[in-house]
Motif scaffolding. Structure first.
Motif, mmCIF file in Angstrom:
data_model
loop_
_atom_site.group_PDB
_atom_site.id
_atom_site.type_symbol
_atom_site.label_atom_id
_atom_site.label_comp_id
_atom_site.label_asym_id
_atom_site.label_seq_id
_atom_site.Cartn_x
_atom_site.Cartn_y
_atom_site.Cartn_z
ATOM 1 N N GLN A 1 2.138 9.881 -5.198
ATOM 2 C CA GLN A 1 1.780 9.204 -4.066
ATOM 3 C C GLN A 1 0.734 9.549 -2.807
ATOM 4 N N GLN B 1 3.065 5.002 0.359
ATOM 5 C CA GLN B 1 3.068 3.458 0.198
ATOM 6 C C GLN B 1 3.029 3.448 -1.618
ATOM 7 N N TYR B 2 2.500 4.174 -1.804
ATOM 8 C CA TYR B 2 1.534 3.543 -3.230
ATOM 9 C C TYR B 2 1.985 4.402 -4.001
ATOM 10 N N MET C 1 2.683 1.218 -11.659
ATOM 11 C CA MET C 1 2.035 2.036 -10.711
ATOM 12 C C MET C 1 3.391 0.951 -8.987
ATOM 13 N N GLU C 2 3.427 1.401 -8.284
ATOM 14 C CA GLU C 2 5.021 1.106 -7.239
ATOM 15 C C GLU C 2 4.202 0.446 -5.758
ATOM 16 N N LEU C 3 3.861 -0.464 -5.611
ATOM 17 C CA LEU C 3 3.581 -0.590 -3.694
ATOM 18 C C LEU C 3 4.345 -1.019 -3.020
ATOM 19 N N TYR D 1 -2.744 0.881 -0.065
ATOM 20 C CA TYR D 1 -3.590 1.909 -1.110
ATOM 21 C C TYR D 1 -5.049 1.206 -1.293
ATOM 22 N N TYR E 1 -5.581 -2.311 -2.996
ATOM 23 C CA TYR E 1 -4.526 -2.837 -2.897
ATOM 24 C C TYR E 1 -3.966 -2.610 -1.830
ATOM 25 N N ASN F 1 -0.169 -4.796 -0.627
ATOM 26 C CA ASN F 1 1.445 -5.807 -0.905
ATOM 27 C C ASN F 1 1.882 -6.626 0.568
#
Length: 183
Positions: A85, A90-91, A110-112, A118, A165, A167
């Motif tokens: 992470q 957050q990412y 991946m997750e945001l 990020y 990136y 969100n």
């Protein structure tokens, strides 16, 4: 799997293969000699950007620091891909296929987080990144362009320079990232 030991063993192997001292690698990566020494001993929990700095200093794909020895077919289950992470939490990325002698790419899920942000350090020379959005809406800023990706959208770009990136929504963004290193 002891993630710290795996990184430490690979860091030591890659550094010594290149006949670099910790001080030389510190200068190449922009990290302290003490931090690198601690990581080689299996200590610490390095962030994604710390691993990128080391990989760039060593001139290897990011996942060379994460690879395990083995051959034949490779089955990777979600539980075998521990999250890495960003500093702000957050990412997250989950590495499924690591670059190395057998392949010149890396594959990540991946997750945001909602309202997450990020910024990635640039990758190795000539590196290319491809991202495919599964869920949510992702904004990617790279090379002076701003791109909004919805589920089913994909973007490929030169990842040698810093990229970001974002969100801006209220739902988790999930996607796949492929980093490609032309030979």
């Amino acid at each position: 799997m002891d993630f710290g030991k795996l990184i430490g063993d690979n860091l030591n192997r890659l550094r010594t293969e290149r006949d670099l001292t910790l001080g030389q690698l510190a200068a190449l990566s922009g990290l302290s000699k003490a931090m690198l020494s601690d990581l080689e001993k299996g200590g610490g929990n390095p962030t994604i950007n710390t691993l990128w700095k080391i990989a760039n200093g060593l001139k290897v794909p990011y996942t060379r620091l994460l690879e395990e020895s083995g051959g034949g077919a490779t089955l990777v289950r979600r539980e075998d891909a521990p999250p890495q992470q960003a500093e702000n939490g957050q990412y997250r990325v989950f590495c499924y296929f690591k670059g190395g002698a057998e392949r010149n790419f890396e594959l990540f899920a991946m997750e945001l987080d909602p309202q997450g942000d990020y910024t990635s350090a640039g990758h190795l020379a000539q590196a290319q990144e491809y991202i495919y959005v599964l869920e949510g809406r992702l904004t990617v800023e790279t090379g002076g362009g701003v791109y909004h990706l919805d589920p089913g959208d994909a973007l490929g770009f030169d990842s040698t320079k810093e990229h970001r990136y974002r969100n801006q929504g209220e739902v988790l963004v999930r996607g796949l990232i492929l980093n490609y290193y032309p030979e």
